[in-house]
Design a protein around this motif. Structure first.
Motif, mmCIF file in Angstrom:
data_model
loop_
_atom_site.group_PDB
_atom_site.id
_atom_site.type_symbol
_atom_site.label_atom_id
_atom_site.label_comp_id
_atom_site.label_asym_id
_atom_site.label_seq_id
_atom_site.Cartn_x
_atom_site.Cartn_y
_atom_site.Cartn_z
ATOM 1 N N ALA A 137 -11.605 3.565 21.160
ATOM 2 C CA ALA A 137 -10.347 3.877 21.855
ATOM 3 C C ALA A 137 -9.815 2.667 22.623
ATOM 4 O O ALA A 137 -9.314 2.792 23.727
ATOM 5 N N GLY A 138 -9.954 1.475 22.017
ATOM 6 C CA GLY A 138 -9.424 0.264 22.623
ATOM 7 C C GLY A 138 -10.261 -0.327 23.741
ATOM 8 O O GLY A 138 -9.846 -1.272 24.398
ATOM 9 N N ILE A 139 -11.450 0.222 23.960
ATOM 10 C CA ILE A 139 -12.317 -0.255 25.039
ATOM 11 C C ILE A 139 -13.614 -0.788 24.432
ATOM 12 O O ILE A 139 -14.266 -0.089 23.645
ATOM 13 N N PRO A 140 -13.995 -2.038 24.786
ATOM 14 C CA PRO A 140 -15.259 -2.565 24.248
ATOM 15 C C PRO A 140 -16.438 -1.801 24.841
ATOM 16 O O PRO A 140 -16.465 -1.490 26.020
ATOM 17 N N ILE A 141 -17.402 -1.493 23.992
ATOM 18 C CA ILE A 141 -18.583 -0.762 24.440
ATOM 19 C C ILE A 141 -19.581 -1.780 24.988
ATOM 20 O O ILE A 141 -20.016 -2.680 24.277
ATOM 21 N N LYS A 142 -19.891 -1.636 26.267
ATOM 22 C CA LYS A 142 -20.809 -2.571 26.919
ATOM 23 C C LYS A 142 -21.654 -1.835 27.944
ATOM 24 O O LYS A 142 -21.278 -0.778 28.434
#
Length: 160
Positions: A137-142
């Protein structure tokens, strides 16, 4: 007569820790099955403010790369770099990615070289790209800060 209910509330910190452990276990299972390492530790300041040193990012295979994607590529000396694609150059039947750290002023021109001939290239050749950072959803997974353990251990053992 009043009944006393013994309800146990789960803390949000417990849920987050459980989710992190499950994600790390899944990442290791993927690595064991496919040989592809789906995690990378951010080290340094070149991707500030998006990523901080010690953040762990999830990596997917380098397919269908676009401008704005954050890729992981290998330098000629074998070091891994995580930077954003700012341009894509197609020439001579090959694809090259022009990359730049979000916190850097300049593109990574010092890495735009052929590792065998040391000839200047228009960008990072596609064959040196290891993967790209997973976005949902446009957010980097970190996972923030967990990678500091790896950074500290590597420095302690002289591996960096």
């Amino acid at each position: 007569m009043h009944r006393i209910r013994n309800t146990k509330h789960i803390k949000s910190s417990d849920l987050i820790l459980t989710a992190i452990v499950i994600l790390l276990l899944c990442a290791n299972i993927i690595r064991l099955i496919t040989g592809f390492t789906p995690l990378a530790v951010i080290e340094g300041r070149s991707m500030l403010p998006m990523f901080k040193s010690g953040d762990i990012v999830f990596v997917i295979p380098a397919m269908n790369i676009h401008i704005g994607d954050i890729i992981i590529y290998k330098t000629c000396n074998g070091r891994l770099v995580i930077h954003r694609v700012v341009d894509i150059v197609k020439t001579g039947g090959k694809t090259y990615y022009v990359t730049k750290g979000d916190g850097n002023e300049w593109i990574d021109f010092h890495n735009f070289i052929d590792c065998s001939t040391f000839r200047k290239l228009p960008g990072i050749p596609s064959e040196r790209v290891i993967g790209k950072v997973l976005y949902i959803a446009g957010i980097p997974i970190k996972i923030p800060y967990i990678g500091l353990i790896t950074i500290f251990t590597n420095k302690l053992l002289g591996l960096t």
